[in-house]
Design a protein around this motif. Structure first.
Motif, PDB file in Angstrom:
ATOM      1  N   SER A 111      41.045  29.838  46.663  1.00  0.00           N
ATOM      2  CA  SER A 111      41.869  28.786  47.614  1.00  0.00           C
ATOM      3  C   SER A 111      41.083  28.462  48.747  1.00  0.00           C
ATOM      4  O   SER A 111      40.095  29.340  49.142  1.00  0.00           O
ATOM      5  CB  SER A 111      43.179  29.028  48.046  1.00  0.00           C
ATOM      6  OG  SER A 111      43.075  30.369  48.743  1.00  0.00           O
TER       7      SER A 111
ATOM      8  N   THR B  22      42.445  28.640  51.561  1.00  0.00           N
ATOM      9  CA  THR B  22      42.854  29.450  52.611  1.00  0.00           C
ATOM     10  C   THR B  22      42.145  30.740  52.618  1.00  0.00           C
ATOM     11  O   THR B  22      41.652  31.460  53.529  1.00  0.00           O
ATOM     12  CB  THR B  22      44.541  29.812  52.382  1.00  0.00           C
ATOM     13  OG1 THR B  22      45.119  28.480  52.434  1.00  0.00           O
ATOM     14  CG2 THR B  22      44.715  30.847  53.120  1.00  0.00           C
TER      15      THR B  22
ATOM     16  N   ASN C 154      38.677  30.017  54.284  1.00  0.00           N
ATOM     17  CA  ASN C 154      38.757  29.838  55.688  1.00  0.00           C
ATOM     18  C   ASN C 154      38.876  31.325  56.422  1.00  0.00           C
ATOM     19  O   ASN C 154      38.280  31.676  57.199  1.00  0.00           O
ATOM     20  CB  ASN C 154      39.839  28.696  56.098  1.00  0.00           C
ATOM     21  CG  ASN C 154      39.501  27.359  55.939  1.00  0.00           C
ATOM     22  OD1 ASN C 154      38.136  27.235  56.104  1.00  0.00           O
ATOM     23  ND2 ASN C 154      40.339  26.507  55.984  1.00  0.00           N
TER      24      ASN C 154
ATOM     25  N   HIS D 149      44.570  23.430  60.314  1.00  0.00           N
ATOM     26  CA  HIS D 149      45.060  23.832  58.815  1.00  0.00           C
ATOM     27  C   HIS D 149      44.992  25.555  58.967  1.00  0.00           C
ATOM     28  O   HIS D 149      45.948  26.335  58.788  1.00  0.00           O
ATOM     29  CB  HIS D 149      44.387  23.518  57.663  1.00  0.00           C
ATOM     30  CG  HIS D 149      45.102  24.028  56.371  1.00  0.00           C
ATOM     31  ND1 HIS D 149      44.798  25.084  55.883  1.00  0.00           N
ATOM     32  CD2 HIS D 149      45.674  23.444  55.816  1.00  0.00           C
ATOM     33  CE1 HIS D 149      45.552  25.199  54.752  1.00  0.00           C
ATOM     34  NE2 HIS D 149      45.962  23.913  54.556  1.00  0.00           N
TER      35      HIS D 149
ATOM     36  N   GLU E 247      48.127  28.531  57.238  1.00  0.00           N
ATOM     37  CA  GLU E 247      47.572  29.924  56.591  1.00  0.00           C
ATOM     38  C   GLU E 247      48.279  30.897  56.996  1.00  0.00           C
ATOM     39  O   GLU E 247      47.909  32.195  56.737  1.00  0.00           O
ATOM     40  CB  GLU E 247      46.093  29.673  56.852  1.00  0.00           C
ATOM     41  CG  GLU E 247      45.400  28.573  56.295  1.00  0.00           C
ATOM     42  CD  GLU E 247      43.891  28.446  56.336  1.00  0.00           C
ATOM     43  OE1 GLU E 247      43.135  29.554  56.607  1.00  0.00           O
ATOM     44  OE2 GLU E 247      43.379  27.576  55.969  1.00  0.00           O
TER      45      GLU E 247
ATOM     46  N   ASN F 231      43.621  16.969  58.260  1.00  0.00           N
ATOM     47  CA  ASN F 231      44.989  16.807  57.254  1.00  0.00           C
ATOM     48  C   ASN F 231      45.941  16.192  58.010  1.00  0.00           C
ATOM     49  O   ASN F 231      46.229  14.961  57.728  1.00  0.00           O
ATOM     50  CB  ASN F 231      44.994  18.055  56.621  1.00  0.00           C
ATOM     51  CG  ASN F 231      46.154  18.014  55.697  1.00  0.00           C
ATOM     52  OD1 ASN F 231      47.057  17.118  55.753  1.00  0.00           O
ATOM     53  ND2 ASN F 231      46.351  19.027  55.033  1.00  0.00           N
TER      54      ASN F 231
ATOM     55  N   ASP G 157      36.265  23.737  58.412  1.00  0.00           N
ATOM     56  CA  ASP G 157      37.152  23.578  57.288  1.00  0.00           C
ATOM     57  C   ASP G 157      36.912  22.208  56.426  1.00  0.00           C
ATOM     58  O   ASP G 157      37.577  21.377  57.097  1.00  0.00           O
ATOM     59  CB  ASP G 157      38.729  23.905  57.586  1.00  0.00           C
ATOM     60  CG  ASP G 157      39.586  23.669  56.694  1.00  0.00           C
ATOM     61  OD1 ASP G 157      39.332  23.413  55.547  1.00  0.00           O
ATOM     62  OD2 ASP G 157      40.839  23.756  56.966  1.00  0.00           O
TER      63      ASP G 157
ATOM     64  N   ARG H 147      38.564  18.605  52.802  1.00  0.00           N
ATOM     65  CA  ARG H 147      38.406  17.281  52.153  1.00  0.00           C
ATOM     66  C   ARG H 147      36.958  16.913  52.696  1.00  0.00           C
ATOM     67  O   ARG H 147      36.679  15.673  53.160  1.00  0.00           O
ATOM     68  CB  ARG H 147      39.479  16.338  52.416  1.00  0.00           C
ATOM     69  CG  ARG H 147      40.777  16.519  51.938  1.00  0.00           C
ATOM     70  CD  ARG H 147      42.010  15.682  52.195  1.00  0.00           C
ATOM     71  NE  ARG H 147      43.051  16.215  51.323  1.00  0.00           N
ATOM     72  CZ  ARG H 147      43.845  16.930  52.025  1.00  0.00           C
ATOM     73  NH1 ARG H 147      43.659  17.638  53.085  1.00  0.00           N
ATOM     74  NH2 ARG H 147      44.988  17.414  51.474  1.00  0.00           N
TER      75      ARG H 147
ATOM     76  N   CYS I  99      37.073  22.596  49.390  1.00  0.00           N
ATOM     77  CA  CYS I  99      37.901  22.485  48.154  1.00  0.00           C
ATOM     78  C   CYS I  99      37.419  21.858  46.897  1.00  0.00           C
ATOM     79  O   CYS I  99      37.157  20.613  47.088  1.00  0.00           O
ATOM     80  CB  CYS I  99      39.279  22.140  48.697  1.00  0.00           C
ATOM     81  SG  CYS I  99      40.249  23.131  49.816  1.00  0.00           S
TER      82      CYS I  99
ATOM     83  N   LYS J 127      41.425  19.778  45.886  1.00  0.00           N
ATOM     84  CA  LYS J 127      41.819  18.612  46.499  1.00  0.00           C
ATOM     85  C   LYS J 127      41.386  17.318  45.780  1.00  0.00           C
ATOM     86  O   LYS J 127      41.599  17.049  44.426  1.00  0.00           O
ATOM     87  CB  LYS J 127      41.537  18.544  47.946  1.00  0.00           C
ATOM     88  CG  LYS J 127      42.129  19.785  48.675  1.00  0.00           C
ATOM     89  CD  LYS J 127      43.640  19.682  49.110  1.00  0.00           C
ATOM     90  CE  LYS J 127      44.138  20.739  49.573  1.00  0.00           C
ATOM     91  NZ  LYS J 127      43.668  21.357  51.029  1.00  0.00           N
TER      92      LYS J 127
HETATM   93  C1  PLP Z   1      44.529  22.356  51.403  1.00  0.00           C
HETATM   94  C2  PLP Z   1      43.696  22.808  52.724  1.00  0.00           C
HETATM   95  C3  PLP Z   1      43.417  23.961  52.809  1.00  0.00           C
HETATM   96  C4  PLP Z   1      43.186  24.888  51.854  1.00  0.00           C
HETATM   97  O1  PLP Z   1      44.263  25.161  51.318  1.00  0.00           O
HETATM   98  P1  PLP Z   1      44.722  26.001  49.684  1.00  0.00           P
HETATM   99  O2  PLP Z   1      45.926  25.455  49.322  1.00  0.00           O
HETATM  100  O3  PLP Z   1      44.681  27.393  50.361  1.00  0.00           O
HETATM  101  O4  PLP Z   1      43.376  25.798  49.029  1.00  0.00           O
HETATM  102  C5  PLP Z   1      42.314  24.180  54.207  1.00  0.00           C
HETATM  103  N1  PLP Z   1      42.294  23.352  54.995  1.00  0.00           N
HETATM  104  C6  PLP Z   1      42.785  21.976  54.925  1.00  0.00           C
HETATM  105  C7  PLP Z   1      42.605  21.195  56.089  1.00  0.00           C
HETATM  106  C8  PLP Z   1      43.484  21.839  53.769  1.00  0.00           C
HETATM  107  O5  PLP Z   1      44.006  20.507  53.670  1.00  0.00           O
END
Ligand code: PLP
Length: 338
Positions: A60, A62, A65, A86, A91, A142, A171, A174, A199, A202
């Motif tokens: 993931s 999370t 990071n 995020h 997290e 995000n 991070d 995206r 990721c 996503k």
């Molecule tokens: C989705 C996301 C993550 C990681 O999320 P996981 O669900 O753990 O894969 C990290 N940073 C941002 C900005 C996100 O949108």
């Protein structure tokens, strides 16, 4: 005719037939022993794309990071991030739990912070203060509604971090959406960051997975941290194959998601029951409703449209590869009739 449109997140995508085919035929081995050639290929491929030395495939974003924060700090240190970050908000408090690090939050514009904002928040060497050792940026942001840094924005932040001996982590859940919008080159990112999280699950549409990119020594230590977090996985090549497929086939098409988001932003801006629409940069549309968001979400749900709220009067739409032009057309029609 009623269609189903799921705009809750770009994580809801299902693997395409081509992606499933790639997964079925992946060559796999035990990744804890370093023997999964598909995982190794994905890690090397992603590192090369971003001009970094090495990569670590994780379950993931999370985890990527949190591993990066662990690698770039010592207990009692402090990191600097925007208040929407995020890593801080979503997290689960992992910065404190995994790394015993405190967080200094800045008030950026749509999550975007500058070197001028960061500099005064770097603690002087003094026994009273936690040692500032890391800055974390998010691109796209995000909670900022998919807002973007350009590399020109990042350059002075990277220069400041270098001058003051801080590490810089991105991070980049995206990051490919940001690259699509800004036109910056992925390979240039490696020059500015010590760590980058990307990721695959996503907008790129893989079912599972994120990659941490850094120099080889950092990744060697990161592999230890992943193991201690329980993330040492075995024949993960089936999932890595989906990631490779996503990098090869789903980057170019992100502009379609952005075009869809732009259409939604424009149409929402004309509606009497919408009080404000944040300018759309990538695949996230944030807008404010006159009625409580929950009431609007109920009406949307009755038409097969799923979305989420991010505040009492704010709704978020996220476009992705399972939202096609005909669904956007249907959605616009429903929005206009509401
Ligand atoms: C989705 C996301 C993550 C990681 O999320 P996981 O669900 O753990 O894969 C990290 N940073 C941002 C900005 C996100 O949108």
């Amino acid at each position: 005719m009623q269609l189903t449109v799921d705009l809750r997140s770009d994580t809801v995508t299902k693997p395409t037939p081509g992606m499933l085919e790639a997964m079925w035929s992946a060559k796999v081995g035990d990744d804890v022993l370093g023997e999964d050639e598909t995982v190794n290929e994905l890690e090397q491929k992603a590192a090369a794309i971003f001009g970094m030395e090495a990569g670590l495939f994780c379950p993931s974003g999370t985890m990527t990071n949190q591993i990066a924060i662990k690698c770039f700090t010592q207990p009692l240190d402090e990191l600097i991030a925007d208040q929407t970050a995020h890593v801080y908000r979503y997290e689960g408090g992992g910065i404190a739990f995994n790394s015993a690090v405190s967080t200094r939050l800045l008030e950026g514009y749509r999550g975007i912070i500058t070197a001028e904002m960061i500099e005064p928040e770097i603690n002087a060497e003094n026994i009273h203060y936690p040692h500032t050792s890391l800055v974390v940026l998010e691109n796209t942001v995000n909670k900022g509604g998919g807002s973007c840094y350009t590399l020109r924005d990042i350059e002075p932040i990277a220069a400041l971090c270098k001058k003051r001996g801080l590490k810089l982590h991105l991070d980049g859940a995206r990051i490919f959406n940001a690259l699509t919008y800004t036109g910056d080159k992925a390979v240039d990112y490696g020059k500015y960051f010590n760590g980058i999280s990307v990721c695959l699950s996503k907008g790129l549409g893989a079912p599972v997975g994120s990659i941490l990119l850094a120099d080889a020594e950092t990744i060697k230590y990161a592999r230890r941290i992943r193991k201690v977090m329980g993330g040492g996985w075995r024949q993960a090549g089936f999932l890595a194959a989906a990631g490779i497929y996503a990098l090869d086939h789903h980057v170019e098409r992100l502009k379609i998601d952005h075009a869809h988001a732009r259409i939604l932003g424009e149409e929402l801006g004309k509606l009497p029951w919408v009080s404000n629409v944040m300018s759309v940069e990538t695949n996230i549309v944030l807008f404010d409703t006159v009625e409580p968001a929950s009431a609007v979400l109920n009406k949307l749900a009755a038409h097969g449209i799923k979305a989420g709220d991010t505040a009492k009067h704010r709704i978020r739409f996220v476009t992705h590869l399972d939202v096609h032009a005909e669904q956007i057309e249907y959605l616009v029609k429903v929005l206009k009739e509401m």
